[in-house]
Structure formats: C-alpha cells, structure tokens
Design a protein around this motif. Structure first.
Motif, mmCIF file in Angstrom:
data_model
loop_
_atom_site.group_PDB
_atom_site.id
_atom_site.type_symbol
_atom_site.label_atom_id
_atom_site.label_comp_id
_atom_site.label_asym_id
_atom_site.label_seq_id
_atom_site.Cartn_x
_atom_site.Cartn_y
_atom_site.Cartn_z
ATOM 1 N N THR A 1 42.345 43.225 34.373
ATOM 2 C CA THR A 1 41.594 44.114 33.492
ATOM 3 C C THR A 1 40.117 43.782 33.610
ATOM 4 N N ALA A 2 39.307 44.788 33.885
ATOM 5 C CA ALA A 2 37.859 44.601 34.020
ATOM 6 C C ALA A 2 37.156 45.402 32.937
ATOM 7 N N ALA A 3 36.263 44.750 32.207
ATOM 8 C CA ALA A 3 35.499 45.423 31.154
ATOM 9 C C ALA A 3 34.289 44.581 30.804
ATOM 10 N N GLY A 4 33.142 45.245 30.662
ATOM 11 C CA GLY A 4 31.933 44.550 30.235
ATOM 12 C C GLY A 4 31.461 43.473 31.182
ATOM 13 N N GLY A 5 31.704 43.630 32.465
ATOM 14 C CA GLY A 5 31.253 42.636 33.427
ATOM 15 C C GLY A 5 32.174 41.450 33.558
ATOM 16 N N MET B 1 46.411 35.804 47.291
ATOM 17 C CA MET B 1 45.076 36.226 46.926
ATOM 18 C C MET B 1 45.115 37.654 46.396
ATOM 19 N N ASN B 2 44.366 37.886 45.308
ATOM 20 C CA ASN B 2 44.272 39.209 44.709
ATOM 21 C C ASN B 2 42.876 39.758 44.958
ATOM 22 N N ALA B 3 42.783 40.858 45.732
ATOM 23 C CA ALA B 3 41.479 41.413 46.081
ATOM 24 C C ALA B 3 40.759 42.003 44.886
ATOM 25 N N GLU B 4 41.464 42.249 43.756
ATOM 26 C CA GLU B 4 40.808 42.766 42.560
ATOM 27 C C GLU B 4 40.031 41.699 41.826
ATOM 28 N N LEU B 5 40.304 40.447 42.108
ATOM 29 C CA LEU B 5 39.603 39.348 41.456
ATOM 30 C C LEU B 5 38.289 39.065 42.169
ATOM 31 N N PRO B 6 37.290 38.572 41.463
ATOM 32 C CA PRO B 6 35.999 38.284 42.099
ATOM 33 C C PRO B 6 36.086 37.048 42.984
ATOM 34 N N THR C 1 33.816 35.620 34.507
ATOM 35 C CA THR C 1 32.567 36.360 34.311
ATOM 36 C C THR C 1 31.644 36.078 35.488
ATOM 37 N N PRO C 2 31.715 36.904 36.535
ATOM 38 C CA PRO C 2 30.872 36.652 37.720
ATOM 39 C C PRO C 2 29.392 36.734 37.382
#
Length: 630
Positions: free
Chosen positions: A41-45, A1-6, A60-61
C-alpha cells in the motif's frame, strides 16, 4: 524481491539482518519469500506492508526514491527495530545503486554510480604540474591500506558465498556481502562495490527462479568480484581495479545527430520501451531512451512515442529516420542524451545509410570491427567491455541459408564472389512474440541469395554471431530489399514488418553456394564445456557439488577427455578445483574442521579466468579465420 517496494541501500539491509538473533536469522529466508508476495500500500510518500495482525512495516523513501537510512524503515511490533518483519521486508526490496542512494545529479554534478567508465582521477598534467613535461610516466599509486582491508573483507564474503552456492546463499550471506560492499564503497572501491551488488541481485534472481536470470551472468559477476578484490587485496596498483566515480550527465554543447535505428526493450523486471540509436557527424554513438514500467505493451507503444528532448514534436519512428540539431546537450557516460531544461533540439532531415557518417558504419571489414570490440586485457572492467561490445556494427551480406532460428550469411567483400566471404550467423535480437524480429527472420530465410545491409550488435559469447537491429538494401540495388519510400532506406527489425512485396521473388535471386550442413560451432563443440559445467556447478550448487567428481575417483570430471584433446591446462585446473572442493582439515582433536573457503575460491577463480580467456580466443578465431567455421 517485490518490484513494488522501493530500493534499499545495502548498508540498511545489512544492519537489519545483523540486528536479528540467531533464532530469527534461521527464519529469515522463509519470511522474505512470504512477505515479498504480500500486497503493498502506497500513500503519502510512504509504502506499507501488513505482516500480521499486530505488525505493519512502513518504508519512507528519501528524495532519491530509495530507503537510505535505518530510520526510514519502521515496524509497529514490540520487537522493532530488531524484528523479523522489518528485516524480511527490507530483504524483499530491490538493492539500490549508488546513484539512487545519492540522488539524481545535475548535468555537471559528479555522481558515484555502479561502474567505473567515467572520467578518471586528475593527473599531474591536468592540474598544471610542472612535472607533466617529463617523458617519464609516473607509476600508478597502489591502493591505500583502507582499500586493501576493504577488498580483503569483500573477498572473504564473496568466497563464503561461492562455497555455499545458490541454495545456501540466503539472506544472511547476502547481508554479509552487502555490508562488505558498503565498506568497499566508503573506501572508494567503486568497481568492487558494483560487482558485489550484481552478485547479490543474481543470487536473488537464481533463488527466486526469475525468468530473466541467467546462470552465465551470475558466474561472470562472481568471477569479476573475486578477481577484482583478490588483486586489490594484494595491493595491485592498476587504477582500473579501483574504479572512479562518474558523472550521471555532463555538458555536451552543440550536436548534430542522425537517426540510425530503433531498438525495442523488454526487461525481465517489467520495464519496456524503446531506444533510438543516433550517430554524430564525427561518428560518435548516442541514444535517446524511453523505458518505463509496462513490459511488452510499453515496448510496442513506445515505437511511436514522442521523444522527450527539446520541443517534443518528434517521435521515435521519425527520429530513427531523421536527425536533430541540439544545443545545450547533456550526455551520460554511455552516450545517452539528457532532456534537461536547458536542452534545445530542432528536427532536421535525416541521412540514408549510404551517405555521410552512416555510410561509414558499413565501410570497415567485419574482422577489423569485431577485433576492436573484443580487444582488451584480462581483468578489464566489465562495464567498459560491455559498452564496447554493445556498440553497433554494420556490414553487407548475402543470405546463404538458415539454421533453426538463425540466418547464415556471407560477408560481401569487394573483389570476391558473393559466396566466398566470412560466414556469419545472424540471430534474432529479441524473440518475444509481440515483436517483429522472428517474423522478419522467417521472411528473410525464404530468400537465399538476398543481399542485405545489416546493422547489429556483436554476440561476444557465440561464434561469429551478430544480432541485427535493422536491415536495408545494399547500395548497388541488385538482388536486395525493396522497401517503401516512407521507411527511408531501412527496416527496424523489432517494429517494421517485412512483407513479400519488399523482397524479390525467389526466381530473381542468383544462386549462391550454400554451406551444406550447418557449420560447426567451435565454441559449443570444444571439450571446454566440461570445465564450463564444473565452474557453473560451483556457483549453482556450491562446494559440495564440485567435490563429487573427486569422491568417485575422478571418473566424472572429464579430465581425461580434456587431456586427449589438448586442453591440458583445463584438465589440471578442473582436477585442482575438484580436489580443493573435497579437501577437509582436522582440528587438534581429530574432528573434521571447516574447509578453507579462501583456497577453494582461488582454485575456482583460476579455472574461471582460464575458461573466459580461452572461450574469448575461440570466438575471436571464428571472426578472423573463416576456415575455422566454414
């Protein structure tokens, strides 16, 4: 599990896995492990994971911060959406709770969460039904046919996971469990769904060897899931088995609360912060939490962070020794105070531990306070049991020695000499080196005969053990702590460091009868460890690992030792579980057929429920009868 992912809704993960071909399913576990380590990579929601030269997965959460729809997870490869990249990235995401799937609720909005300790269903009395005046209590309604069917499906998925064990319970069995959990949620089985999600998280933690994983927790969650779904599938009418939707926050009106202590929080998921515990005028517990990503550094810094409640002019250090007058309060089911726009809070002078509702925390004998927290019928909702066990307990003690990292103390009982009270083990609430618990315990261990006022939390799995969060001087002022005036009568053990000047010199402390050798722990020394090991091996290793004792003639199952010590029921359950694990049927052609996971799960559940009840009884006995551990 990657905690950076939603976080991702269980049904979205399940659908992605179900869309894979049999060939791709065999590669899924390895792909999840690989993709979980890729940069995010996170950008623009949106959140993107590059899975190769021609494949990028974009999540895209929604407004809740969770991926709740299949359309919110797309992949750029030619096989999408039935591709390995998309399914593996979704499998590397945390599993979303019901709260995250429905979005945050307002103070008066009902929100289905992962427990069942909120307001129960409307009763005839609450609706003004004329029958409410009757002396007869109506029988609870049994679960609906849809709920029985959903429970049976969830039982079957859980039984398959149990038979597989942690090594074989990869992404595909987990997806089947998540699909069954979603079906349970649609049927209104909140308690069963919550248990299933905890099992999936536990399996992931065990397979990834996370530092925060505890096998005992996974065993407890599997037991809870099988017990709940098994009873529901049998149409048991107990409403606690179904559970209820609960409110995230509800209006609380006006409150006057008094600070009691601070508790540092360091979570295995990378979160850190502080919780300040408060008590109202009528003795109810409340808390204000400040927990965010940051780990140990965040926990240290939050000790003096501003309280996000009302004007924001008060920090947690001052709140733990002060008070608040609140108007328009909002409350969660477990007593957390919300910080909505309509909340107004004014700092007021605090109380010492010797006056008002704070003094009442130390007036009850330990045996009575513990009995109230450990009470409850078998099969009780674990959310409620945990909440009751986590409520803080106060007592006055005299230190009599140390054993490893624990302090041994006797409860101070009016009318009895200091060395004759109930023997209690005090264990550090958190051993992290960045916190002050361990250093404070070393200082206190050097002063046998020191009298303390202790506020801590019951450890329900260990014999007569408290985990102190704070200490203070006993009211009579003899042979006790000498704290600075600015500490206002107590030391928060996770933050405040007790110095040599804060304790009397050894020569000023009275001699107290010691305990000699370290007193035995009846729970640890009971031969039940043999059954406990078998129950845990069943979860960690699967059915094949349990079958080994049966294949060597029972020489390794410990049944004889259990019978010699009087645990005949434990011996019978151990033998039955081993025999069922090794049971193999044959088809019409005489070939070995797949074993029946249902019968095996029932044998395991019987052993696990017996073990839990017996160990809880042993723990209760250590609090009720000092002779059992003196």
């Amino acid at each position: 599990m990657n905690a950076e992912l939603p976080p991702v809704a269980p049904e979205v993960v399940a659908a992605a896995v179900e869309g894979l071909t049999a060939r791709l399913r065999k590669k899924l576990d390895a792909a999840i492990e690989s993709y979980a380590a890729l940069p995010v990579t996170a950008a623009g929601g949106a959140v993107r994971v590059r899975c190769g030269e021609d494949a990028e997965v974009t999540l895209t959460p929604g407004p809740s911060g969770a991926v709740t729809d299949a359309a919110q997870a797309v992949c750029g490869c030619l096989l999408a959406p039935r591709c390995l990249h998309r399914a593996a990235v979704l499998g590397a995401c945390p599993v979303a709770d019901a709260e995250a799937r429905t979005g945050p609720a307002g103070p008066a909005e009902e929100d289905e969460q992962d427990g069942s300790d909120g307001p129960g269903p409307m009763t005839p009395d609450s609706q003004g039904d004329p029958a409410a005046d009757s002396d007869e209590t109506p029988a609870p309604a049994p679960p609906t046919p849809a709920q029985v069917t959903a429970a049976a499906g969830l039982w079957a998925a859980a039984a398959a996971v149990l038979a597989a064990g942690v090594p074989a319970a990869g992404a595909v069995p987990q997806a089947e469990l998540l699909r069954a959990a979603h079906t349970a949620r649609l049927a209104g089985l909140h308690r069963a769904e919550a248990a299933a999600l905890r099992v999936v998280r536990g399996l992931r933690g065990a397979r990834a060897r996370h530092d925060g994983h505890r096998l005992a927790d996974l065993v407890a969650n599997v037991r809870e899931l099988l017990l709940t779904t098994g009873l529901l599938a049998a149409a048991d009418p107990d409403p606690d088995l179904v559970g209820t939707a609960r409110r995230a926050y509800r209006p609380g009106g006006g409150l006057r609360v008094h600070g009691v202590c601070r508790e540092p929080v360091i979570a295995a998921t990378g979160y850190g912060g502080v919780v300040t515990h408060l008590v109202s005028e009528d003795g109810r517990w409340f808390s204000v939490a400040d927990v965010r990503p940051g780990g140990p550094a965040r926990a240290r810094g939050a000790a003096t962070a501003s309280v996000a409640l009302g004007s924001g002019t008060l920090d947690h250090a001052r709140l733990s020794r002060g008070g608040l007058l609140i108007s328009g309060a909002t409350l969660s089911p477990d007593g957390r105070l919300g910080s909505g726009k309509g909340v107004r809070a004014t700092p007021v002078p605090g109380l010492s531990w010797t006056s008002g509702p704070l003094a009442a925390l130390f007036a009850r004998p330990l045996s009575e306070a513990v009995a109230a927290r450990l009470a409850g019928p078998a099969g009780r909702d674990p959310e409620r049991s945990e909440q009751a066990a986590r409520e803080l307990i106060g007592c006055d003690v005299v230190l009599v020695g140390a054993a490893g990292d624990q302090l041994l103390a006797r409860e101070l009982t009016p009318g009895r000499p200091d060395g004759e009270g109930l023997l209690v083990r005090l264990s550090p609430a958190n051993g992290h080196p960045d916190l002050a618990h361990t250093a404070n315990f070393r200082r206190l261990a050097s002063r046998p005969g020191l009298r303390l006022r202790v506020l801590g939390r019951l450890d329900p799995d260990r014999a007569a053990t408290l985990r102190p969060l704070a200490v203070g001087p006993v009211p009579d002022g003899e042979s006790t702590l000498r704290l600075p005036p600015e500490w206002q009568g107590h030391a928060d053990l996770g933050y405040d460091r007790i110095q040599g000047a804060h304790v009397p010199p050894p020569e000023e402390l009275p001699a107290v009868g010691g305990v000699g050798a370290v007193p035995p722990d009846p729970l640890a020394q009971a031969p039940l460890w043999r059954l406990r090991r078998l129950v845990e091996v069943a979860v960690s290793g699967g059915r094949r690992a349990v079958a080994e004792p049966a294949r060597d003639g029972g020489r390794g199952d410990g049944g004889a030792a259990l019978r010699r010590t009087g645990f005949r029921a434990a011996a019978d359950l151990s033998a039955a579980l081993s025999a069922e694990a090794d049971r193999r049927g044959r088809d019409v052609f005489g070939r070995t057929a797949e074993a029946d996971p249902d019968r095996y799960a029932r044998a395991w559940l019987a052993a696990a429920v017996y073990l839990t009840g017996t160990e809880r009884a042993l723990v209760q006995a250590t609090w009720e009868h000092e002779e059992a551990h003196a």
